[in-house]
Design an enzyme around this catalytic site. Structure first.
Site, short mmCIF file in Angstrom:
data_model
loop_
_atom_site.label_atom_id
_atom_site.label_comp_id
_atom_site.label_asym_id
_atom_site.label_seq_id
_atom_site.Cartn_x
_atom_site.Cartn_y
_atom_site.Cartn_z
N PRO A 23 0.60 -1.16 0.05
CA PRO A 23 -0.15 -0.28 0.25
C PRO A 23 1.34 1.10 -0.27
CG PRO A 23 0.07 -0.35 2.29
CD PRO A 23 1.34 -1.64 1.18
N GLU A 24 0.34 2.75 -0.70
CA GLU A 24 0.71 3.78 -0.76
C GLU A 24 0.12 4.52 0.71
OE1 GLU A 24 2.05 4.35 -4.44
OE2 GLU A 24 2.32 3.13 -5.46
N LYS B 233 3.43 7.21 4.80
CA LYS B 233 3.12 5.63 5.05
C LYS B 233 3.61 5.35 6.18
CE LYS B 233 4.97 4.39 0.06
NZ LYS B 233 5.40 4.17 -0.16
N ASN C 199 4.48 3.51 -6.43
CA ASN C 199 5.13 3.46 -6.91
C ASN C 199 4.33 3.44 -8.16
OD1 ASN C 199 6.68 1.87 -9.73
ND2 ASN C 199 6.51 -0.17 -9.36
#
Length: 460
Positions: A15-16, A67, A185
């Protein structure tokens, strides 16, 4: 552009920042009004440290920053914060509230409720890349959050442009959480794609234009705001693009509840989209882009194109029975003709072979009649007429030889019956000469061999 395929499993780069924000909202919604109590349990498999916390009654709320997610445990008795636990999700971390009987398989940290039926808030991490710190603070190495602390985030980046880190490609710098806390990403691919920035462009060249625009004193504040709204710069998109993902909750996207990412994949314009190129950076992470990669492309690596998804419609083929029957009839007729020709050719060859054999036999018989001498060799494959003639067979490693008479070129002697066989003569050895009796005949000594040279000398 064709609609991307349906994805019902989490992506490898999750996850981001937006996903951790959804996780904090999930904890606040599910744990609102619930009372927890007792010890916090850790699974025996997890390598993370124990949580030495025990309280008779407390509540839980969550806050996200970039994060990271922090769980704040507050005592019900005095209303003071008792402890806090900072979580980093890694690749597959999440929170789940279930009953005690439906406890998830990879629940590595568990908080139990006091109300009946008893429920459990678990930190689930199948890959075990996540971590937690008891009574910890936000990680000092991480910068301000790109979503909730935009002004501090922008100031932190522009202040450190002289550092050596910004000589690297912009796509690699965006994954550094010291300056871009919350960017991952798929977010970096979407941000660079919207501004049409090659991913392997030097980061300082991209960010220097931001400083020139902010230091322009000729423009008024209202004009600067208008320009930013119409043409947002790079750092603005680092804030607005993650917020767009959070607003996808209105369309049903919430990874904390389900693992259905179809809404997110439909929103994406570049990441893993058909027709886009992909290339791995020096850290081994895949970046997606559309045009040229940029001047700082890693050595020995080439961009790969993703195939466009094409909707293939099934073509209906009408069966044509009459044509197939006609072709089959022609083929069978041709096959029959071929067979007949082969049979005729076989019969002709068989007749020819028989005639050839007969002619060979006649010629061989004629040759045998002309040969009258016994000593001559018989032709191959023919037996002797006289049964009393002794015949021997020669053998060779390659092929057996025909039967031939035992004596070549000599008269063949017939065996006589009732002829006594002579006794063999006893051979006396030279060593036995001295041991012979007196009356026995003496053996003559052998003459010594002389060379021709000595014999000539003696004669002379």
């Amino acid at each position: 552009m064709a609609t991307p395929p349906q994805f019902n499993k989490p992506m490898s780069d999750m996850p981001e920042g937006p996903e951790l924000h959804f996780a904090s909202l999930y904890v606040n919604n599910k744990c609102d009004g619930l009372r927890f109590g007792g010890k916090v349990e850790k699974s025996a498999v997890s390598k993370n440290p124990e949580v030495p916390f025990s309280c008779p009654e407390y509540t839980i709320r969550a806050v996200s920053r970039g994060k990271e997610v922090k769980l704040i445990l507050t005592s019900v008795a005095d209303g003071a914060d008792v402890a806090c636990i900072v979580f980093r999700f890694g690749m597959s971390g999440s929170f789940k509230l279930t009953t005690e009987e439906e406890l998830p398989k990879h629940a590595h940290l568990r908080f139990y409720t006091l109300d009946a039926p008893r429920q459990v808030l678990s930190f689930v991490d199948p890959r075990r890349f996540g971590s937690w710190v008891y009574n910890g603070t936000w990680q000092l190495e991480r910068g301000p959050c790109v979503m909730t602390e935009y002004d501090k985030f922008r100031e932190n980046v522009l202040k450190h442009l002289s550092e050596k880190l910004f000589d690297k490609p912009i796509c690699e710098v965006m994954l550094n959480q010291k300056y871009f806390n919350g960017i991952g990403n798929y977010l970096r691919s979407e941000i660079l794609h919207r501004l049409k920035i090659p991913p392997f462009t030097p980061a300082r060249a991209v960010l220097e234009s931001e400083t020139n625009q902010s230091q322009n004193g000729d423009l008024s504040l209202s004009k600067k705001i208008k320009i930013k709204k119409e043409n947002p710069d790079f750092l603005q998109l680092c804030n607005s693009v993650p917020l767009e993902v959070i607003h996808l909750a209105d369309k049903g996207y919430n990874p904390a509840h389900t693992h259905d990412y179809t809404v997110l994949m439909q929103w994406m314009q570049c990441y893993n989209a058909p027709g886009m190129k992909s290339l791995r950076d020096s850290n081994g992470r895949t970046i997606w882009f559309q045009a040229e990669p940029g001047p700082l492309i890693p050595k020995g690596k080439k961009a790969r194109n993703k195939r466009k998804s094409v909707d293939i419609k099934p073509v209906k083929v009408e069966p044509n029975a009459t044509k197939r029957k006609s072709t089959r009839g022609k083929l069978t007729a041709v096959k029959k003709e071929c067979k007949e020709v082969k049979v005729e050719a076989g019969e002709e060859t068989a007749v020819k072979r028989r005639r050839a054999k007969m002619t060979e036999n006649t010629t061989e018989d004629a040759k045998m009649n002309n040969k009258g001498e016994q000593g001559k060799r018989l032709p191959r494959g023919k037996k002797t007429v006289d049964p009393e003639v002794k015949v021997s067979r020669r053998q060779s490693p390659r092929s057996p030889m025909p039967k031939t008479p035992s004596g070549r070129g000599k008269a063949i002697k017939q065996e006589k019956e009732d002829v006594p066989t002579p006794k063999p003569r006893t051979r006396r050895l030279r060593s036995d000469v001295g041991n012979q009796p007196k009356n026995s005949p003496k053996l003559k000594p052998r003459k010594k061999r002389q060379s021709a040279v000595r014999a000539a000398e003696k004669k002379s």
